[in-house]
Design an enzyme around this catalytic site. Structure first.
Site, short mmCIF file in Angstrom:
data_model
loop_
_atom_site.label_atom_id
_atom_site.label_comp_id
_atom_site.label_asym_id
_atom_site.label_seq_id
_atom_site.Cartn_x
_atom_site.Cartn_y
_atom_site.Cartn_z
CB THR A 72 -0.96 0.03 1.11
OG1 THR A 72 -1.68 1.12 1.21
CG2 THR A 72 -0.09 -0.05 2.65
CG HIS A 106 5.46 -11.72 16.54
ND1 HIS A 106 6.17 -12.50 15.99
CD2 HIS A 106 5.77 -10.99 17.82
CE1 HIS A 106 7.48 -12.21 16.87
NE2 HIS A 106 7.10 -11.41 17.89
#
Length: 406
Positions: free
Chosen positions: A325, A377
């Site tokens: 983006t 994560h």
């Protein structure tokens, strides 16, 4: 002969849609392949075209109603535009007074507007229509409802005693407008909240010196455009190319979680976030790792035009293993992009700023860009995320590495 108007066949990833706008009303003439109604899904707006010449018959699904795949929306009565005149000119042809009354309401108010008026106890003839031929639109009905709600509060102010005790109020234009949230905007909001709630998301930052990329682009942009039939050389293709190379070296960044399994993708389908009037959309460059800079730039330009025109298909926005983006387009200097599930990471580009940098013991001015990598994560360790972003930085600061694969 009546021909059914049906909703398009939705892909498996789209459960249902909403009737956004009827462009024709019962009794109006329609031509084959003429746009009749828009169906808004979670991803795109689908256009339903007339399959024959005739007159629009009854509307089964009004504006704002939910429809399923291949569900009947209404009907077309074959016979051409002339068929509309007798139906309106000869009252005796109507089935019953009640049916005639319903048809009259259809002629002056959109289905969604009529439904809102009935639910809030407002007579249609008390609403001024701003649509075509004085037709009452959904926005007209919403305005009438708001006016009705505010009327009781305004009444006491008309009494002299109350006026004397009334507090000082702000003057000037304080208008408000309430419109329903589109399905695209609602879906984006829902997915962003789900991503933050269900994912262990972290963001790591770095900065990249854009000197070499800008010099390369400046040197070859004219020749590039001439060689590739008008395709312009931008910065996004360099980032896509660098990202696909880094994805090869760090497969976990290109993976996704499916239940208790980790799915490693042997290809790089890179989504490029594009802002449109209906909200953020992410069309996907399939097998971007096999594409040249020219093919990437051409694909992005095509997606941008389709997004502006509302022509992106569901297939073009389905899937994707990694997203890029570019908030720098709007002047953003730094941000923390949100991962698009089930993907594991998203790369955020930002504005290029001339900043003083220490190079070989000297302070020099360089065009610098902050990069942000948000990642899941649960799947990607911090070391992998940081090294992945550093790899992109190194490839961009020395573009020859992209050609030499080093």
């Amino acid at each position: 002969m009546a021909i059914e108007i049906k909703a398009p066949t939705f892909p498996e990833s789209v459960a249902d849609g909403t009737v956004a706008t009827w462009h024709k009303q019962p009794g109006e003439a329609v031509k084959r392949d003429e746009l009749i109604v828009d169906i808004e899904t979670d991803k795109v707006v689908l256009e339903v075209l007339a399959t024959a010449d005739g007159v629009l018959g009854a509307i089964v699904k009004g504006e704002g109603e939910t429809v399923l795949s291949d569900e009947v929306l209404g009907s077309i009565v074959e016979g051409g535009a002339a068929a509309a005149a007798p139906a309106a000119a000869v009252p005796a042809a109507a089935a019953a007074p009640a049916a005639a009354s319903a048809e009259a309401e259809d002629a002056i108010a959109a289905p969604a507007a009529r439904k809102l008026a009935e639910e809030n106890g407002i007579a249609l003839n008390s609403i001024k229509g701003t649509g075509k031929d004085g037709r009452i639109t959904k926005e007209d009905a919403v305005a009438a409802i708001e006016a009705k709600k505010s009327a009781p509060a305004a009444a006491p102010a008309a009494k002299p005693a109350a006026a004397a005790a009334a507090p000082v109020v702000a003057t000037g234009d304080r208008t408000e407008k309430r419109v329903p949230m589109t399905r695209v905007r609602a879906t984006v909001a829902k997915r962003l909240v789900e991503a933050q709630s269900n994912m262990a998301m972290l963001t790591t930052f770095n900065e990249v010196d854009m000197t070499e990329v800008m010099a390369l682009r400046s040197k070859y942009k004219d020749l590039f455009e001439k060689t590739h039939n008008g395709v312009r050389l931008g910065f996004m293709s360099f980032f896509v190319k660098a990202a696909t190379e880094a994805l090869k070296r760090f497969p976990a960044v290109n993976a996704s979680i499916d239940g208790s399994d980790i799915v490693y993708h042997g290809y790089a389908d890179v989504g490029v976030a594009v802002s449109s009037d209906r909200g953020l959309v992410v069309p996907v460059l399939r097998n971007a790792e096999q594409m040249s800079l020219a093919e990437i730039e051409n694909g992005i330009a095509t997606f941008g035009k389709k997004a502006r025109d509302g022509k992106l298909s569901i297939d073009e926005m389905t899937g994707g293993t990694f997203t890029i983006t570019n908030g720098g387009t709007f002047g953003s200097m730094m941000s923390t992009p949100i991962v698009n599930p089930p993907q594991a990471a998203i790369l955020g580009m930002h504005n290029i700023i001339q900043r003083p940098m220490a190079v070989n013991g000297q302070v020099v001015i360089r065009p610098m860009m902050y990069l942000a990598l948000s990642y899941d994560h649960r799947l990607i360790d911090g070391k992998e995320a940081v090294t992945f972003l550093v790899t992109i930085k190194n490839l961009l600061e020395d573009p020859a590495r992209l050609l030499l694969d080093i």
